[in-house]
Design an enzyme around this catalytic site. Sequence first.
Site, mmCIF file in Angstrom:
data_model
loop_
_atom_site.group_PDB
_atom_site.id
_atom_site.type_symbol
_atom_site.label_atom_id
_atom_site.label_comp_id
_atom_site.label_asym_id
_atom_site.label_seq_id
_atom_site.Cartn_x
_atom_site.Cartn_y
_atom_site.Cartn_z
ATOM 1 N N HIS A 185 60.467 -28.788 -38.448
ATOM 2 C CA HIS A 185 61.477 -27.828 -38.283
ATOM 3 C C HIS A 185 61.428 -27.069 -36.661
ATOM 4 O O HIS A 185 60.219 -27.112 -36.344
ATOM 5 C CB HIS A 185 61.334 -26.552 -39.097
ATOM 6 C CG HIS A 185 62.274 -25.548 -39.073
ATOM 7 N ND1 HIS A 185 63.792 -25.733 -39.529
ATOM 8 C CD2 HIS A 185 62.237 -24.440 -38.399
ATOM 9 C CE1 HIS A 185 64.262 -24.636 -39.088
ATOM 10 N NE2 HIS A 185 63.484 -23.887 -38.555
ATOM 11 N N ASP A 198 62.267 -24.869 -45.901
ATOM 12 C CA ASP A 198 61.159 -24.491 -44.694
ATOM 13 C C ASP A 198 60.087 -23.556 -45.405
ATOM 14 O O ASP A 198 59.378 -22.928 -44.515
ATOM 15 C CB ASP A 198 61.634 -23.934 -43.614
ATOM 16 C CG ASP A 198 62.994 -24.605 -43.108
ATOM 17 O OD1 ASP A 198 62.560 -25.994 -42.833
ATOM 18 O OD2 ASP A 198 63.932 -23.939 -42.528
ATOM 19 N N ASN A 250 58.478 -32.161 -43.374
ATOM 20 C CA ASN A 250 59.656 -32.144 -42.708
ATOM 21 C C ASN A 250 59.199 -31.405 -41.392
ATOM 22 O O ASN A 250 58.170 -30.837 -41.121
ATOM 23 C CB ASN A 250 60.324 -30.693 -43.257
ATOM 24 C CG ASN A 250 61.663 -30.754 -42.404
ATOM 25 O OD1 ASN A 250 62.467 -31.467 -42.079
ATOM 26 N ND2 ASN A 250 62.014 -29.356 -42.394
ATOM 27 N N MET A 280 69.569 -33.017 -42.539
ATOM 28 C CA MET A 280 70.260 -31.879 -42.857
ATOM 29 C C MET A 280 70.971 -31.463 -44.179
ATOM 30 O O MET A 280 71.832 -30.932 -44.628
ATOM 31 C CB MET A 280 71.608 -31.744 -41.634
ATOM 32 C CG MET A 280 70.802 -31.835 -40.313
ATOM 33 S SD MET A 280 69.906 -30.559 -39.652
ATOM 34 C CE MET A 280 69.453 -31.172 -38.039
ATOM 35 N N ILE A 320 69.526 -29.915 -48.271
ATOM 36 C CA ILE A 320 68.581 -29.350 -48.836
ATOM 37 C C ILE A 320 68.135 -29.870 -50.134
ATOM 38 O O ILE A 320 69.155 -30.447 -50.924
ATOM 39 C CB ILE A 320 68.760 -27.675 -49.225
ATOM 40 C CG1 ILE A 320 68.817 -26.861 -48.011
ATOM 41 C CG2 ILE A 320 68.139 -27.135 -50.132
ATOM 42 C CD1 ILE A 320 69.343 -25.502 -47.963
ATOM 43 N N ASN A 338 63.801 -37.801 -33.535
ATOM 44 C CA ASN A 338 62.254 -37.678 -34.193
ATOM 45 C C ASN A 338 61.974 -39.080 -34.935
ATOM 46 O O ASN A 338 60.784 -39.465 -35.029
ATOM 47 C CB ASN A 338 62.272 -36.563 -35.413
ATOM 48 C CG ASN A 338 62.029 -35.248 -34.641
ATOM 49 O OD1 ASN A 338 61.027 -35.084 -33.913
ATOM 50 N ND2 ASN A 338 63.118 -34.399 -34.506
ATOM 51 N N GLY A 374 68.470 -38.754 -34.377
ATOM 52 C CA GLY A 374 67.276 -39.518 -34.871
ATOM 53 C C GLY A 374 66.406 -39.806 -34.069
ATOM 54 O O GLY A 374 65.363 -40.822 -33.886
#
Length: 447
Positions: free
Chosen positions: A112, A153, A110, A93, A95, A16, A14
């Site tokens: 990446h 992505d 998101n 993590m 999809i 970010n 975490g």
Amino acid sequence: MVKTKIAVLISGNGTNLQALIDAQRNGKLRHGIIELVISSNSIAYGLKRAENAGIKTAVITKKMAGSQRAFEEGIREELQKNGTELIVLAGFMQILSKAFTDAYPGRIINVHPSLIPAFCGKGCYGLKVHRKALEYGVKVTGATVHYVNEIPDGGRIILQKPVRVKKGDTPAVLQKRVMEEAEWQILPQAADMVSKRIMKEKTADMEAYEKERIDKLVEDNSYPGRGIVIGRTADGAKAVSAYFIMGRSENSRNRIFVREGEELFTRAFDESKLEDPSLIIYAAIRRIADKLIVTNGDQTDTIYDTLKEGGSFEDALKKRSFEPDFPNMTPRISGMVQLGEDDFEYKLSIIKSATKDGTKIARYVFDYESEPGLGHFIHTYVCDGDPLPTFAGEPERVDISDDIASFTERLWTSLDEDNRIALYVRYTDAVTGEYEDRLINRMEKQV
Ligand code: GAR
């Protein structure tokens, strides 16, 4: 303005999320507010970071949910409960399916850890991204913030930042540098940009449907000029038409409204003082069959005559221009209510100069289906000035009350005391045509 409500979805450390929390603290995330953190992992350290910052948390694991579908449903339920408007995936993590991403178009972003389209897509996440970058031997990598769609992505890029690869970098060393130099900078920045866009959309939505009380629209405006309000009472039963005149010159101020049968005329209060009757003496209201006409000039008669000959409101206005009072080029404003139906309609129009020198004419017609409690207000001038600035834009949305007395009173008392001359308000039963009216003349002070 109300900030955009953000939910941050995490799975691990975490950092970010921490960058977002810090940005909120130091004012870099101004347009959004983090109200919820959802983790797909019950022991994620990011949960602790959220708790330390006093942010509500929820844990929804795929294992607990039992299936991808139930997992996503759990997340959506949590988002809905919290009124989330923007979803930020920060080291999440998992999809998300098309059904999920389609439910939030332009509302999921998101981060990446590469310069997309390099080193991304299914299975390429976390440390693996940096391992691949090093294997490939790129000299520059970086991070990307993008919108999320069903392709991992694959959504539209919002921000990117490059980071240099150094000799001797390991995946972990490179990951740390990419985070510090790129991710933690661009994620809060992008979250703020998107939050701002969402905030703007929300206010635009609200503004489009807001309505104001008539007194609020005219108070503090010393000279809206002549004004027409047409609309429908809140109980839905009556068509409202109101007309007021204001004046600055003695000739213009020397006027009163006079009823003649169902019609309304402007007349000189003191005939001996009348200098020039053109433009100021006319029928303001006339009725023909099931149509009620209200205007600020003798185009009332043009409309009446054209309708009588089988033409339309638009046909009539096509024959007329703005007033020849250069340099003001006062617009002609007109309204028409179609009576005889429960769900009646009405029109408002403005004819004005399309050029500074009055060589071209612009005619606008606004055509409304009536809505209970809603009216539209058009007036000749934006405000006082020399020359007088012509009304611009769409007629303003006005709140219409059921009570003719209070509507009249509110409008009259909020019109500038020095410049107001007369006001007439009529509430007409849209089906039977029966009406009640109010008339106020400044000269006579009568109601
Ligand atoms: C970050 O580098 C993030 O960009 C990456 O995982 C790390 C999580 O760090 N995300 C992805 O690879 C998603 N495809 P964090 O939990 O400390 O924010």
